[in-house]
Structures are given as C-alpha cells and as structure tokens.
Design an enzyme around this catalytic site. Structure first.
Site, mmCIF file in Angstrom:
data_model
loop_
_atom_site.group_PDB
_atom_site.id
_atom_site.type_symbol
_atom_site.label_atom_id
_atom_site.label_comp_id
_atom_site.label_asym_id
_atom_site.label_seq_id
_atom_site.Cartn_x
_atom_site.Cartn_y
_atom_site.Cartn_z
ATOM 1 N N ASP A 47 18.833 47.565 16.668
ATOM 2 C CA ASP A 47 17.390 47.523 16.380
ATOM 3 C C ASP A 47 16.655 48.648 17.108
ATOM 4 O O ASP A 47 15.835 49.363 16.524
ATOM 5 C CB ASP A 47 16.780 46.144 16.691
ATOM 6 C CG ASP A 47 17.120 45.640 18.083
ATOM 7 O OD1 ASP A 47 17.954 46.257 18.773
ATOM 8 O OD2 ASP A 47 16.545 44.610 18.491
ATOM 9 N N LYS A 52 25.187 45.118 17.483
ATOM 10 C CA LYS A 52 24.242 44.111 17.978
ATOM 11 C C LYS A 52 24.983 43.212 18.959
ATOM 12 O O LYS A 52 25.124 42.015 18.754
ATOM 13 C CB LYS A 52 23.691 43.340 16.761
ATOM 14 C CG LYS A 52 22.571 42.375 17.051
ATOM 15 C CD LYS A 52 21.242 43.044 17.345
ATOM 16 C CE LYS A 52 20.272 42.023 17.913
ATOM 17 N NZ LYS A 52 19.018 42.615 18.378
ATOM 18 N N ASP A 84 19.599 53.925 4.462
ATOM 19 C CA ASP A 84 18.389 54.151 3.652
ATOM 20 C C ASP A 84 17.215 54.559 4.541
ATOM 21 O O ASP A 84 16.417 55.418 4.178
ATOM 22 C CB ASP A 84 18.011 52.881 2.870
ATOM 23 C CG ASP A 84 18.861 52.698 1.607
ATOM 24 O OD1 ASP A 84 19.970 53.283 1.544
ATOM 25 O OD2 ASP A 84 18.426 51.970 0.699
ATOM 26 N N TYR A 138 29.787 41.860 4.212
ATOM 27 C CA TYR A 138 29.982 41.961 2.761
ATOM 28 C C TYR A 138 31.218 41.191 2.292
ATOM 29 O O TYR A 138 31.238 40.637 1.204
ATOM 30 C CB TYR A 138 30.125 43.424 2.340
ATOM 31 C CG TYR A 138 28.815 44.146 2.195
ATOM 32 C CD1 TYR A 138 27.912 44.208 3.250
ATOM 33 C CD2 TYR A 138 28.468 44.774 1.005
ATOM 34 C CE1 TYR A 138 26.712 44.878 3.119
ATOM 35 C CE2 TYR A 138 27.270 45.443 0.862
ATOM 36 C CZ TYR A 138 26.397 45.497 1.927
ATOM 37 O OH TYR A 138 25.206 46.159 1.791
ATOM 38 N N ASP A 194 24.320 50.063 5.837
ATOM 39 C CA ASP A 194 23.579 50.006 4.573
ATOM 40 C C ASP A 194 22.090 50.173 4.842
ATOM 41 O O ASP A 194 21.398 50.957 4.194
ATOM 42 C CB ASP A 194 23.856 48.654 3.887
ATOM 43 C CG ASP A 194 23.104 48.511 2.587
ATOM 44 O OD1 ASP A 194 23.087 49.481 1.796
ATOM 45 O OD2 ASP A 194 22.512 47.435 2.362
HETATM 46 C C1 IPM Z 1 24.846 51.082 -1.139
HETATM 47 C C2 IPM Z 1 24.256 50.031 -2.034
HETATM 48 C C3 IPM Z 1 25.294 48.925 -2.239
HETATM 49 C C4 IPM Z 1 25.603 48.338 -0.878
HETATM 50 C C5 IPM Z 1 24.832 47.869 -3.248
HETATM 51 C C6 IPM Z 1 24.580 48.462 -4.611
HETATM 52 C C7 IPM Z 1 25.776 46.718 -3.353
HETATM 53 O O1 IPM Z 1 23.074 49.558 -1.490
HETATM 54 O O2 IPM Z 1 25.816 51.732 -1.562
HETATM 55 O O3 IPM Z 1 24.354 51.264 -0.043
HETATM 56 O O4 IPM Z 1 24.880 47.460 -0.392
HETATM 57 O O5 IPM Z 1 26.580 48.761 -0.282
HETATM 58 MG MG MG Z 2 22.444 50.532 0.241
#
Ligand code: IPM
Ligand code: MG
Length: 357
Positions: A223, A191, A251, A141, A247
């Site tokens: 992975d 990784k 999710d 990032y 990230d």
């Molecule tokens: C998160 C989100 C952010 C990230 C985005 C909105 C930039 O996906 O908080 O996980 O990638 O960190």
């Molecule tokens: Mg995210």
C-alpha cells in the site's frame, strides 16, 4: 521460419493487433526474419462463433507456435456469464495452459508525453523507466479453494491466496537477472504485515537476494509502495510482486507512462511459447472507431522480438521508431494534449511507426 499465433480478441483488440502485425512484418523484412502469422478467435468472438471462450484447438495452436500476440478480451455482451465461461477468463485460463509464470510490464515515459500523464511534470521529468514483474501462475487468481455457496448466514464466496516457495523463487530469480542487466535495484512489494502468503514471499525473496549481492534489494509494503511509486517513480528499476497486487499496481503505474495505451507486456512461460499483449483491456466503447492507441501492442511486438525470437535489434528498431513518432508530435486521442500536436488514428499511427522503421 517463426510462427506467431495472433489472437485479436474483442473490442479494440482486432484494430490494435492489426497495426502490430504490420510493424512486425516491416521489421521482418528489414532484419531478414521469416515470420508466419495465423489468426485465431478468443474470448467473446470465440463464444459467438463456437460457444467457448478458449477452445482446445486454440490451446494446441498456441503451444505449437513460437510466440503469441494477443489483443484484448471481454465486453458487456458477455459480462452476464459466470467466471470460467466469461470472455475475459479465457486469458486467465490460457496463461495457465501455457504455464505463464511472470508478467513483465515495461513502463517508460517517451519524451514529449510529460503532459499526457496525470502526474505533475516535475515528478515524471525525474525519469520513468521501470519494470513491474508480476507473478502470474498463482496467488489469488488460482489458489484453491475457490467457490460460492449458499449458507444459513447468507451467500458466501471464497478465494484463496496461495503461494509455494518455488513459485516465488523463480519469479524473484527472473527479477534479479533483469535488474542485473539494468540499474541493479530490485524492490519487492507484498503485504507481509497482514498476509501469511506475503510473509513467505518476503522470506523467499530475501533468500534469493543472498545470491545477488550486487543488486540493491528493498522490501516495501504494497500500500505504501503504491503511493511511493507515484511520488518517487525514479527510485524504481525492477519491482516484483504477487499476482493481484501486480494487476492493480500495473494499471496504476500506467498513469506515469502517459496512458495505459502506451504500456507493453510479456507473459513469460516456463517451457512453452510466451504471450505478448498491451496491458489495457478491450475498451468496447471505442471499438471500430479507429481511435485506439496501438502503441502498447506495437511495443509488445518489440518485446516478442527481444524475448521470444532472439532479435533484440528488431526490438530496438521498433522502440526507436515509436520514440521518433512521438517526438515528431503525432498523437492518438488518449495522448493528445495540445493543438500543436498532430492527432492521428489507429491505422495512421501504425503506418507512421512503419515509415520511421
Ligand atoms: C490483466 C487483466 C486480466 C487480469 C483480466 C482480463 C482477467 O486485467 O491482464 O491485467 O486480471 O489479469
Ligand atoms: Mg489488469
């Protein structure tokens, strides 16, 4: 008196943060905490009102607060903007301004939500209770160089995955301390078979592990780890990983908790106030329909009480109240699975949690 800066943001952000503030006020009364709230624009809402997604004033206000409660940012209306000016990039910049170095995401499957998970019941029933601690200050990032250019061979874009040992070390240390308070198992995912930064990551985690012989430490390639996490979730306690992997797997893991709407997070700062937010985004498609699940934000408020205001009892109050509301069969649309459950709106869900408190 604690000052909480509330940043509702865009999409469903205002609806879900409203419910979390309601719950915090109720806990404040119950636990005799004096809480003061101030509300501020960020993201697209801020672009529309003042031309920038993250104003200097807001950074100042956040720095002077005791904690920050954040909703979500971004939406199609601002998607055409370039990276640093984008609505959702405001969050990336705010993390940097606050020196946030760790994103703690807490995954739990509340009893009764087994059917809401896309993963088979016999897997989720083995118990979902783990934390992903995502490195938040560096990696892909923020690494430099980061740019786009036109070249004779075509348009070129460069991002850099960068880690210093001290960045890995402080994250690992935080992970080991957390593991000690829990089931004493730490899994580091990276990784290292392909990336130099992951080789450094693994080396540093291994060094820190020497100081925590009581913690069972494992290294997994990310992975394979992504697959194991879904197939054998009960094996995990605290998982640490670099920014971008966290990230993505964050999710992914939300599936195990029934819905991404159920998962809270804390973004822990080095020396300033920490920020608390649900892990989901602004969900503009359901904006203003009073159907969003506010529980991820309400549980983030619980983390805020625990980690920033030193009130673990208040945090426990909220977590138990959420457990009861779910056990009694109340569901927002994202976790509603059968006719014997009571389908409720965003505001009703917030009211129910307050009532249970
Ligand atoms: C998160 C989100 C952010 C990230 C985005 C909105 C930039 O996906 O908080 O996980 O990638 O960190
Ligand atoms: Mg995210």
């Amino acid at each position: 008196m604690f000052h909480i800066a509330v940043l509702p943001g865009d999409g469903i952000g205002p609806e879900i943060t409203r419910e979390a503030v309601k719950v915090l006020k109720a806990v404040g009364e119950k636990r005799q905490l004096e809480l003061g709230f101030s509300h501020h624009l960020i993201g697209g809402a801020s672009i529309d009102a003042q031309g920038v997604a993250l104003s200097d004033d807001l950074v100042d206000t956040c720095r002077r607060s005791d904690a920050i409660l954040f909703g979500a940012v971004g939406g199609p209306k601002w998607d055409h903007l370039d990276l640093p000016d984008r609505a959702d990039y405001a969050l990336i910049r705010l993390r940097q301004e606050l020196s946030a170095y760790a994103n703690l995401r807490q995954f739990r499957l509340y009893a009764g939500l087994e059917d809401a998970s896309a993963v088979k019941n016999d897997i989720v029933e083995t118990g979902i209770d783990f934390i992903i601690l995502r490195e938040l200050s560096s990696g892909a990032y923020y690494g430099r160089p980061k740019f786009r250019e036109d070249t004779p061979r075509g348009r070129r874009a460069v991002d850099t995955i960068e880690y210093y040992d001290y960045q890995v070390e402080r994250l690992a240390r935080h992970g080991f301390e957390l593991a000690r308070q829990r089931r004493a198992r730490l899994t580091s995912m990276s990784k290292w078979n392909a990336l130099e930064s992951s080789r450094l990551w693994r080396d540093v985690v291994e060094e820190v592990a020497q100081e925590y012989p009581d913690v069972d430490t494992r290294h997994e390639i990310v992975d394979a780890g992504a697959m194991n996490l879904i197939q054998r979730p009960a094996e995990y306690d605290v998982i640490i990983m670099p920014n971008m992997f966290g990230d993505i797997l964050g999710d992914e893991a939300a599936v195990l908790a029934g819905s991404i709407g159920m998962v809270p997070s804390a973004e822990i700062s080095l020396d300033g106030p920490s920020l608390y937010e649900p892990i989901h985004g602004s969900a503009n498609d359901i904006e203003d329909r009073n159907v969003a699940n506010p529980i991820g934000t309400i549980l983030s408020a619980a983390l805020l009480l625990r980690y920033s205001l030193g009130c673990p009892d208040g945090a426990g109050d909220i977590e138990r109240a959420v457990g009861k509301v779910i056990a009694e069969g109340y569901r927002t649309a994202d976790i509603w699975t059968s006719g014997d459950q009571q389908r409720v709106s965003t505001t009703e869900m917030g009211d129910l949690v307050v009532e249970m408190l």
